[in-house]
Design an enzyme around this catalytic site. Sequence first.
Site, PDB file in Angstrom:
ATOM      1  N   GLU A 190      35.676  38.602  36.596  1.00  0.00           N
ATOM      2  CA  GLU A 190      34.801  37.670  37.213  1.00  0.00           C
ATOM      3  C   GLU A 190      35.399  36.497  38.077  1.00  0.00           C
ATOM      4  OE1 GLU A 190      31.686  38.320  36.836  1.00  0.00           O
ATOM      5  OE2 GLU A 190      31.737  39.863  35.356  1.00  0.00           O
ATOM      6  N   GLY A 248      43.191  36.434  39.199  1.00  0.00           N
ATOM      7  CA  GLY A 248      42.563  37.904  38.856  1.00  0.00           C
ATOM      8  C   GLY A 248      43.703  38.999  39.150  1.00  0.00           C
ATOM      9  N   GLY A 301      37.866  33.705  36.410  1.00  0.00           N
ATOM     10  CA  GLY A 301      38.938  32.685  37.221  1.00  0.00           C
ATOM     11  C   GLY A 301      38.778  32.850  38.774  1.00  0.00           C
ATOM     12  N   SER A 302      39.973  32.380  39.277  1.00  0.00           N
ATOM     13  CA  SER A 302      40.141  32.500  40.706  1.00  0.00           C
ATOM     14  C   SER A 302      40.502  33.996  41.035  1.00  0.00           C
ATOM     15  CB  SER A 302      41.152  31.490  41.206  1.00  0.00           C
ATOM     16  OG  SER A 302      42.379  31.725  40.813  1.00  0.00           O
ATOM     17  N   THR A 303      40.257  34.430  42.344  1.00  0.00           N
ATOM     18  CA  THR A 303      40.619  35.771  42.449  1.00  0.00           C
ATOM     19  C   THR A 303      42.308  36.013  42.447  1.00  0.00           C
ATOM     20  OG1 THR A 303      38.773  36.036  44.099  1.00  0.00           O
ATOM     21  CG2 THR A 303      40.667  37.528  44.666  1.00  0.00           C
ATOM     22  N   GLU A 308      37.226  29.570  49.264  1.00  0.00           N
ATOM     23  CA  GLU A 308      36.204  29.003  48.266  1.00  0.00           C
ATOM     24  C   GLU A 308      36.621  27.648  48.028  1.00  0.00           C
ATOM     25  OE1 GLU A 308      37.054  30.384  44.257  1.00  0.00           O
ATOM     26  OE2 GLU A 308      34.689  30.475  44.043  1.00  0.00           O
ATOM     27  N   LYS A 348      41.733  32.623  25.456  1.00  0.00           N
ATOM     28  CA  LYS A 348      42.587  31.269  25.910  1.00  0.00           C
ATOM     29  C   LYS A 348      41.739  30.631  26.930  1.00  0.00           C
ATOM     30  CE  LYS A 348      45.272  30.485  29.568  1.00  0.00           C
ATOM     31  NZ  LYS A 348      44.511  28.844  29.828  1.00  0.00           N
ATOM     32  N   CYS A 377      31.196  29.391  40.456  1.00  0.00           N
ATOM     33  CA  CYS A 377      31.424  30.574  41.004  1.00  0.00           C
ATOM     34  C   CYS A 377      30.436  30.997  42.011  1.00  0.00           C
ATOM     35  CB  CYS A 377      31.744  31.685  40.318  1.00  0.00           C
ATOM     36  SG  CYS A 377      30.322  31.948  38.967  1.00  0.00           S
TER      37      CYS A 377
HETATM   38  P1  NAD Z   1      42.063  29.795  37.611  1.00  0.00           P
HETATM   39  O1  NAD Z   1      42.340  31.370  38.074  1.00  0.00           O
HETATM   40  O2  NAD Z   1      43.116  28.937  38.134  1.00  0.00           O
HETATM   41  O3  NAD Z   1      42.320  29.810  36.004  1.00  0.00           O
HETATM   42  C1  NAD Z   1      41.376  30.470  35.161  1.00  0.00           C
HETATM   43  C2  NAD Z   1      42.271  30.777  34.066  1.00  0.00           C
HETATM   44  O4  NAD Z   1      43.404  31.691  33.992  1.00  0.00           O
HETATM   45  C3  NAD Z   1      42.571  29.601  33.068  1.00  0.00           C
HETATM   46  O5  NAD Z   1      42.482  29.769  31.524  1.00  0.00           O
HETATM   47  C4  NAD Z   1      44.187  29.726  33.528  1.00  0.00           C
HETATM   48  O6  NAD Z   1      44.876  29.062  32.445  1.00  0.00           O
HETATM   49  C5  NAD Z   1      44.324  31.037  33.525  1.00  0.00           C
HETATM   50  N1  NAD Z   1      45.523  31.393  34.182  1.00  0.00           N
HETATM   51  C6  NAD Z   1      46.045  30.845  35.239  1.00  0.00           C
HETATM   52  N2  NAD Z   1      47.361  31.623  35.685  1.00  0.00           N
HETATM   53  C7  NAD Z   1      47.223  32.809  35.089  1.00  0.00           C
HETATM   54  C8  NAD Z   1      48.286  33.939  34.801  1.00  0.00           C
HETATM   55  N3  NAD Z   1      49.318  33.986  35.607  1.00  0.00           N
HETATM   56  N4  NAD Z   1      48.059  34.544  33.977  1.00  0.00           N
HETATM   57  C9  NAD Z   1      46.798  34.658  33.050  1.00  0.00           C
HETATM   58  N5  NAD Z   1      45.994  33.758  32.869  1.00  0.00           N
HETATM   59  C10 NAD Z   1      46.209  32.761  33.805  1.00  0.00           C
HETATM   60  O7  NAD Z   1      40.715  29.277  37.817  1.00  0.00           O
HETATM   61  P2  NAD Z   1      40.023  28.114  37.626  1.00  0.00           P
HETATM   62  O8  NAD Z   1      40.319  27.071  38.502  1.00  0.00           O
HETATM   63  O9  NAD Z   1      40.080  27.555  36.088  1.00  0.00           O
HETATM   64  O10 NAD Z   1      38.256  28.170  37.696  1.00  0.00           O
HETATM   65  C11 NAD Z   1      37.936  28.260  39.084  1.00  0.00           C
HETATM   66  C12 NAD Z   1      37.607  29.772  39.621  1.00  0.00           C
HETATM   67  O11 NAD Z   1      36.755  30.481  38.537  1.00  0.00           O
HETATM   68  C13 NAD Z   1      36.967  29.770  40.885  1.00  0.00           C
HETATM   69  O12 NAD Z   1      37.787  30.668  41.904  1.00  0.00           O
HETATM   70  C14 NAD Z   1      35.647  30.509  40.371  1.00  0.00           C
HETATM   71  O13 NAD Z   1      34.844  31.222  41.381  1.00  0.00           O
HETATM   72  C15 NAD Z   1      35.955  31.192  39.373  1.00  0.00           C
HETATM   73  N6  NAD Z   1      34.657  31.730  38.617  1.00  0.00           N
HETATM   74  C16 NAD Z   1      34.167  32.844  38.519  1.00  0.00           C
HETATM   75  C17 NAD Z   1      33.110  33.131  37.678  1.00  0.00           C
HETATM   76  C18 NAD Z   1      32.450  34.449  37.897  1.00  0.00           C
HETATM   77  O14 NAD Z   1      31.361  34.704  37.061  1.00  0.00           O
HETATM   78  N7  NAD Z   1      32.456  35.271  38.754  1.00  0.00           N
HETATM   79  C19 NAD Z   1      32.585  32.198  36.729  1.00  0.00           C
HETATM   80  C20 NAD Z   1      33.341  30.922  36.792  1.00  0.00           C
HETATM   81  C21 NAD Z   1      34.258  30.651  37.404  1.00  0.00           C
END
Ligand code: NAD
Length: 489
Positions: free
Chosen positions: A258, A240, A235-237, A390, A182, A292
């Site tokens: 991640e 996560g 995605g975000s912590t 962040e 997704k 990130c």
């Molecule tokens: P986000 O957490 O808002 O969303 C990430 C993904 O999770 C999206 O596809 C979103 O639709 C999905 N999502 C949202 N709520 C969910 C839920 N309840 N259950 C399952 N999936 C859900 O993050 P973002 O704003 O898209 O990305 C930015 C974040 O990603 C930053 O915190 C960044 O540091 C992190 N990031 C980390 C790495 C790494 O390698 N550590 C790499 C890139 C980005």
Amino acid sequence: MNDFAPDSITFSTGHYIGGEVVATGERLPVARPSDLVDYADLPVATADTVDRAVTDAAQALARSGWATQPPRERARAMRRWAELIEERALELGRLEALGSTRPIAQAVTGDVASVAEGIRFFSEWADKLGGDVAATRADHLGMIVSEPYGVVGAITPWNFPLSMASWKVGPALAAGNAIVLKPSELTPFSTVRLAELAVEAGIPAGIFNVVQGNGAVTGDALSRHPDIAKLSFTGSTRTGVAVMKAAAESGIKPVTLELGGKSPQLVFADADLEKAATCIAGSLLANAGQACVAGSRLIVQRAVMAELVERLRKKLAAVIPGPTWKAATGYAPIVSEIQAQRIDRILAESARQGAQCLLGGSRIEGHGGAFYQPTLLANVTAETAAVREEVFGPVLTIQGFNEEEEGLALADHPEYGLAAGIYTADLGRGLRAMRALKAGTVWINRYSRTLDFILPTGGYKSSGIGKDLGRQAVEQNLRHKTVLIDIGG
Ligand code: NAD
């Protein structure tokens, strides 16, 4: 590289299941970050559609022999896919630029080129995986056999849509799994094109599936699906945590996470300051800080603080914002108005806490999308919002130190441990600091990834669990079966 007209790009707007574009579900509008104009909409996969994708993937695995064929066949199909990605680099790069924050020049020669090379890297593992024969009594034979999980799931963020997808799909497929992925609802379409090219290259239909939708509905359904044997999330912590909880509540599945970062740039007085300034500015400007690993906290020895800040000011002054479809654009928009407001909020709170803005501090006006000035904040403490949270924007906080221990203490963030930069001419000091820092990646006298995909990436602390890239990413897509045979005698 030429400009392109955003309305000239065509693409599939559905899910991609079993090699077909499927369009079931309520539709959500999707805006282009460059001008915030809604340019398409995407269907939201409910639990039923996610179930259909997972079932299709399991059937495709059984039908195609993806996991059971000679592994070199798998490698060959993935290599063809990498070649096709290179052949279609302009087309893929334009789609990526249209729908994300990646300027066209960087999308084609950076992101897409790296995706092709990454897929090639992972293809090379297909026939190099195996198990172990263990030391046992002579009348026993003990083996540890590695096997793919079956159908794995992945959820990706918006900041580098194609790269993030390839980091998940590459190792999963090389290890013999099928995947249901997704993408972010903010940047959904290039991932489907990547999956279409996989099928065109000869990877069986149904091995790489894409379900579209938001996190609360589609992401949650994927995290909870009982037949997803393993989940990889970037995605975000905060999200996560939700993903890990959902995975635990639905039959226990391993999760790779991640997550976010708040990475320090630790500069000692003996460092090559020009080089340090180039690396630090480069990290802040890359995707306008929406990375990130953005090195967002400068921690500098006081003796060279003024000089380094002056060098940074010069390097950060001349950005070239613009729509991502213009070849001359060198500086990315912020992905959405909501994200820009989040940066506004953190800067306002930091100012109330006493932070002093040395550069930037506000939006760049005159563009359709939200663009943010590179921003330097001094007079901050560990409690300042921009140091604690962040930002995911081009904001660098500046803290000074006198002694090595003081610098190391400031570098240690209470929550995050994704990456760190160290700048010094003294290798002993650099290595001491490397050992002390609780971060998944440490760069010394540089601050960025290379095409050395053998180097894994992942976080300590709340920045994550497990690794993308490297041998580790492939191993995380395998599980191990212990076999003990009585051979008598
Ligand atoms: P986000 O957490 O808002 O969303 C990430 C993904 O999770 C999206 O596809 C979103 O639709 C999905 N999502 C949202 N709520 C969910 C839920 N309840 N259950 C399952 N999936 C859900 O993050 P973002 O704003 O898209 O990305 C930015 C974040 O990603 C930053 O915190 C960044 O540091 C992190 N990031 C980390 C790495 C790494 O390698 N550590 C790499 C890139 C980005």
